[in-house]
Design a protein around this motif. Structure first.
Motif, PDB file in Angstrom:
ATOM      1  N   ASP A 111     -11.345  61.512   4.394  1.00 16.73           N
ATOM      2  CA  ASP A 111     -12.611  61.782   3.698  1.00 16.73           C
ATOM      3  C   ASP A 111     -13.584  60.621   3.836  1.00 16.73           C
ATOM      4  N   ASP A 112     -14.780  60.951   4.284  1.00 15.99           N
ATOM      5  CA  ASP A 112     -15.867  60.009   4.538  1.00 15.99           C
ATOM      6  C   ASP A 112     -15.509  58.981   5.601  1.00 15.99           C
ATOM      7  N   THR A 113     -14.518  59.367   6.417  1.00 19.25           N
ATOM      8  CA  THR A 113     -14.201  58.643   7.650  1.00 19.25           C
ATOM      9  C   THR A 113     -14.269  59.620   8.811  1.00 19.25           C
ATOM     10  N   LEU A 114     -13.496  60.689   8.726  1.00 19.25           N
ATOM     11  CA  LEU A 114     -13.566  61.765   9.724  1.00 19.25           C
ATOM     12  C   LEU A 114     -14.435  62.916   9.230  1.00 19.25           C
ATOM     13  N   LEU A 115     -14.265  63.256   7.960  1.00 13.77           N
ATOM     14  CA  LEU A 115     -15.012  64.358   7.352  1.00 13.77           C
ATOM     15  C   LEU A 115     -15.925  63.811   6.253  1.00 13.77           C
ATOM     16  N   SER A 116     -17.103  64.379   6.133  1.00 10.84           N
ATOM     17  CA  SER A 116     -18.067  63.920   5.136  1.00 10.84           C
ATOM     18  C   SER A 116     -17.978  64.743   3.851  1.00 10.84           C
ATOM     19  N   LYS A 161      -7.271  57.101  25.500  1.00  9.58           N
ATOM     20  CA  LYS A 161      -6.617  55.890  26.007  1.00  9.58           C
ATOM     21  C   LYS A 161      -5.103  55.983  25.912  1.00  9.58           C
ATOM     22  N   GLY A 162      -4.609  57.063  25.352  1.00  5.06           N
ATOM     23  CA  GLY A 162      -3.170  57.224  25.196  1.00  5.06           C
ATOM     24  C   GLY A 162      -2.617  56.649  23.902  1.00  5.06           C
ATOM     25  N   VAL A 163      -3.511  56.277  22.991  1.00  2.00           N
ATOM     26  CA  VAL A 163      -3.088  55.731  21.697  1.00  2.00           C
ATOM     27  C   VAL A 163      -2.776  56.883  20.749  1.00  2.00           C
ATOM     28  N   LYS A 164      -1.650  56.791  20.052  1.00  2.77           N
ATOM     29  CA  LYS A 164      -1.279  57.821  19.092  1.00  2.77           C
ATOM     30  C   LYS A 164      -2.129  57.661  17.831  1.00  2.77           C
ATOM     31  N   ILE A 165      -2.700  58.758  17.379  1.00  2.00           N
ATOM     32  CA  ILE A 165      -3.565  58.727  16.199  1.00  2.00           C
ATOM     33  C   ILE A 165      -2.837  59.326  15.001  1.00  2.00           C
ATOM     34  N   PHE A 166      -2.814  58.551  13.917  1.00  2.00           N
ATOM     35  CA  PHE A 166      -2.233  59.019  12.667  1.00  2.00           C
ATOM     36  C   PHE A 166      -3.343  59.138  11.627  1.00  2.00           C
ATOM     37  N   LEU A 167      -3.332  60.253  10.935  1.00  2.00           N
ATOM     38  CA  LEU A 167      -4.303  60.497   9.869  1.00  2.00           C
ATOM     39  C   LEU A 167      -3.579  60.360   8.537  1.00  2.00           C
ATOM     40  N   ILE A 168      -4.113  59.526   7.672  1.00  2.00           N
ATOM     41  CA  ILE A 168      -3.536  59.334   6.338  1.00  2.00           C
ATOM     42  C   ILE A 168      -4.615  59.667   5.312  1.00  2.00           C
ATOM     43  N   SER A 169      -4.235  60.474   4.330  1.00  2.00           N
ATOM     44  CA  SER A 169      -5.215  60.885   3.317  1.00  2.00           C
ATOM     45  C   SER A 169      -4.571  60.917   1.949  1.00  2.00           C
ATOM     46  N   SER A 170      -5.372  60.639   0.929  1.00  3.66           N
ATOM     47  CA  SER A 170      -4.895  60.778  -0.447  1.00  3.66           C
ATOM     48  C   SER A 170      -5.046  62.214  -0.941  1.00  3.66           C
ATOM     49  N   ASP A 226       4.709  59.675  -4.459  1.00  5.66           N
ATOM     50  CA  ASP A 226       3.312  59.414  -4.112  1.00  5.66           C
ATOM     51  C   ASP A 226       2.396  59.645  -5.302  1.00  5.66           C
ATOM     52  N   ASP A 227       2.745  60.633  -6.116  1.00  7.71           N
ATOM     53  CA  ASP A 227       1.875  61.007  -7.228  1.00  7.71           C
ATOM     54  C   ASP A 227       1.751  59.890  -8.261  1.00  7.71           C
ATOM     55  N   LEU A 228       2.756  59.000  -8.285  1.00  3.38           N
ATOM     56  CA  LEU A 228       2.761  57.926  -9.263  1.00  3.38           C
ATOM     57  C   LEU A 228       2.140  56.642  -8.715  1.00  3.38           C
ATOM     58  N   MET A 229       1.813  56.641  -7.428  1.00  6.24           N
ATOM     59  CA  MET A 229       1.296  55.437  -6.799  1.00  6.24           C
ATOM     60  C   MET A 229      -0.224  55.389  -6.843  1.00  6.24           C
ATOM     61  N   LYS A 230      -0.749  54.180  -6.839  1.00  2.54           N
ATOM     62  CA  LYS A 230      -2.159  54.016  -6.584  1.00  2.54           C
ATOM     63  C   LYS A 230      -2.401  54.237  -5.094  1.00  2.54           C
ATOM     64  N   VAL A 231      -3.639  54.508  -4.757  1.00  2.75           N
ATOM     65  CA  VAL A 231      -3.972  54.837  -3.371  1.00  2.75           C
ATOM     66  C   VAL A 231      -3.566  53.720  -2.422  1.00  2.75           C
ATOM     67  N   SER A 275     -20.615  53.994  -1.006  1.00  5.85           N
ATOM     68  CA  SER A 275     -20.772  53.472  -2.378  1.00  5.85           C
ATOM     69  C   SER A 275     -20.845  54.584  -3.407  1.00  5.85           C
ATOM     70  N   MET A 276     -20.413  55.808  -3.044  1.00  2.00           N
ATOM     71  CA  MET A 276     -20.464  56.930  -3.980  1.00  2.00           C
ATOM     72  C   MET A 276     -19.285  56.922  -4.944  1.00  2.00           C
ATOM     73  N   TYR A 277     -18.137  56.393  -4.505  1.00  2.00           N
ATOM     74  CA  TYR A 277     -16.946  56.378  -5.360  1.00  2.00           C
ATOM     75  C   TYR A 277     -16.011  55.279  -4.897  1.00  2.00           C
ATOM     76  N   TYR A 278     -15.039  54.959  -5.760  1.00  2.00           N
ATOM     77  CA  TYR A 278     -14.086  53.894  -5.474  1.00  2.00           C
ATOM     78  C   TYR A 278     -12.694  54.403  -5.762  1.00  2.00           C
ATOM     79  N   LEU A 279     -11.805  54.322  -4.776  1.00  2.00           N
ATOM     80  CA  LEU A 279     -10.416  54.724  -4.961  1.00  2.00           C
ATOM     81  C   LEU A 279      -9.544  53.479  -4.943  1.00  2.00           C
ATOM     82  N   SER A 280      -8.739  53.318  -5.980  1.00  2.00           N
ATOM     83  CA  SER A 280      -7.871  52.144  -6.047  1.00  2.00           C
ATOM     84  C   SER A 280      -6.400  52.537  -5.885  1.00  2.00           C
TER      85      SER A 280
END
Length: 280
Positions: A111-116, A161-170, A226-231, A275-280
């Motif tokens: 979010d707000d990296t690949l998708l707006s 370039k042959g680099v493996k891409i991993f997508l991580i999202s909260s 994961d549900d108990l962790m901070k981002v 600067s719209m939001y902050y994830l901790s």
């Protein structure tokens, strides 16, 4: 005597009129000065969010909502984002001795990296309202988030370039289907893995018998934590698992400091403005 009285009244009226005129001019100057001060204040607030000096805010200050809205829709936001992407591109051109063994990796957050999410926040105050996770997830399920074009180009350049891409999202695991469809529909494809958060919910319990619920807990015990962790902790542990699998993380691109901070770190990180939001 009467003539002198009339003359004094005329002078008094003229003085009052001039004073009123001066007062209006002063008011205008004060107003302009206040507007200039407010603009400087809000720009300073935004910059300090990007520098990670301001942390953990729940809402954009009300006096700065219009400035945030203007920035996120402006050519300056686009230019700032494109500059960050260009720096990643320059880094890639000289930094990496890719071994071609399938273990060279790059991480993108979603979010707000690949998708707006700007279309969502356009209807919800551009950060001036406290984030409503239920409403945001309902919007995400529609799968209508547009791509950020500058990141889309970098995504494919890295993949080529042959680099493996991993997508991580909260985002929650329940949004996997909508997220995958959304990504593909706007031009992303060929990533290695999409890592989402497991969320322990009442609906999960109610939709399973006790036996299958316990089996699910056992099989996904790490994910349900994961549900108990901070981002930041969640994303750091996701990176740790990739490192343990032998991947070399050459870079990270994300919009939140919680996405790029913590260990293990990539060799380089590239933060996009938000600067719209902050994830901790």
């Amino acid at each position: 005597m009467a003539r002198n009285l009339v003359f004094m009244l005329a002078l008094t009226s003229l003085y009052i009129g001039l004073a009123a005129a001066d007062w209006n001019i002063l008011n205008k100057k004060v107003t302009n000065g206040a507007a200039s001060f407010l603009k400087s204040y809000c720009e300073s607030w935004r910059i300090n969010v990007e520098l990670n000096n301001i942390k953990g805010f729940e809402v954009v200050p009300q006096e700065c909502v219009d400035f945030t809205k203007h920035y996120m829709k402006s050519s300056q936001y686009t230019a700032d984002s494109e500059r960050a992407i260009e720096e990643a591109r320059l880094y890639l051109s000289s930094c990496c001795s890719l071994e071609g063994d399938g273990k060279d990796a790059w991480i993108f957050y979603v979010d707000d990296t690949l998708l707006s999410t700007i279309p969502y926040f356009k209807k919800h105050g551009f950060g001036g309202e406290k984030l409503n996770a239920t409403l945001l997830e309902a919007w995400m399920k529609q799968g209508k988030a547009p791509a950020l074009d500058h990141t889309l180009k970098l995504f494919h350049e890295i993949k080529d370039k042959g680099v493996k891409i991993f997508l991580i999202s909260s985002r929650s695991e329940t949004l996997r289907s909508a997220t995958v469809d959304n990504l593909i529909n706007v031009g992303y494809h060929g990533w290695c893995s999409l890592i989402l958060r497991y969320m322990l919910s009442l609906s999960l319990f109610l939709s399973h018998t006790i036996f299958f619920f316990l089996v699910s807990l056992y099989n996904n015990y790490r994910g349900l934590e994961d549900d108990l962790m901070k981002v930041q902790q969640y994303k750091s542990e996701a990176r740790q698992r990739l490192i343990k699998e032998g991947y070399r993380i050459w870079g990270i691109t994300g919009d939140q400091w919680s996405s790029v901070e913590g260990l293990p770190a990539a060799k380089r990180t590239f933060k996009l403005p938000n600067s719209m939001y902050y994830l901790s």
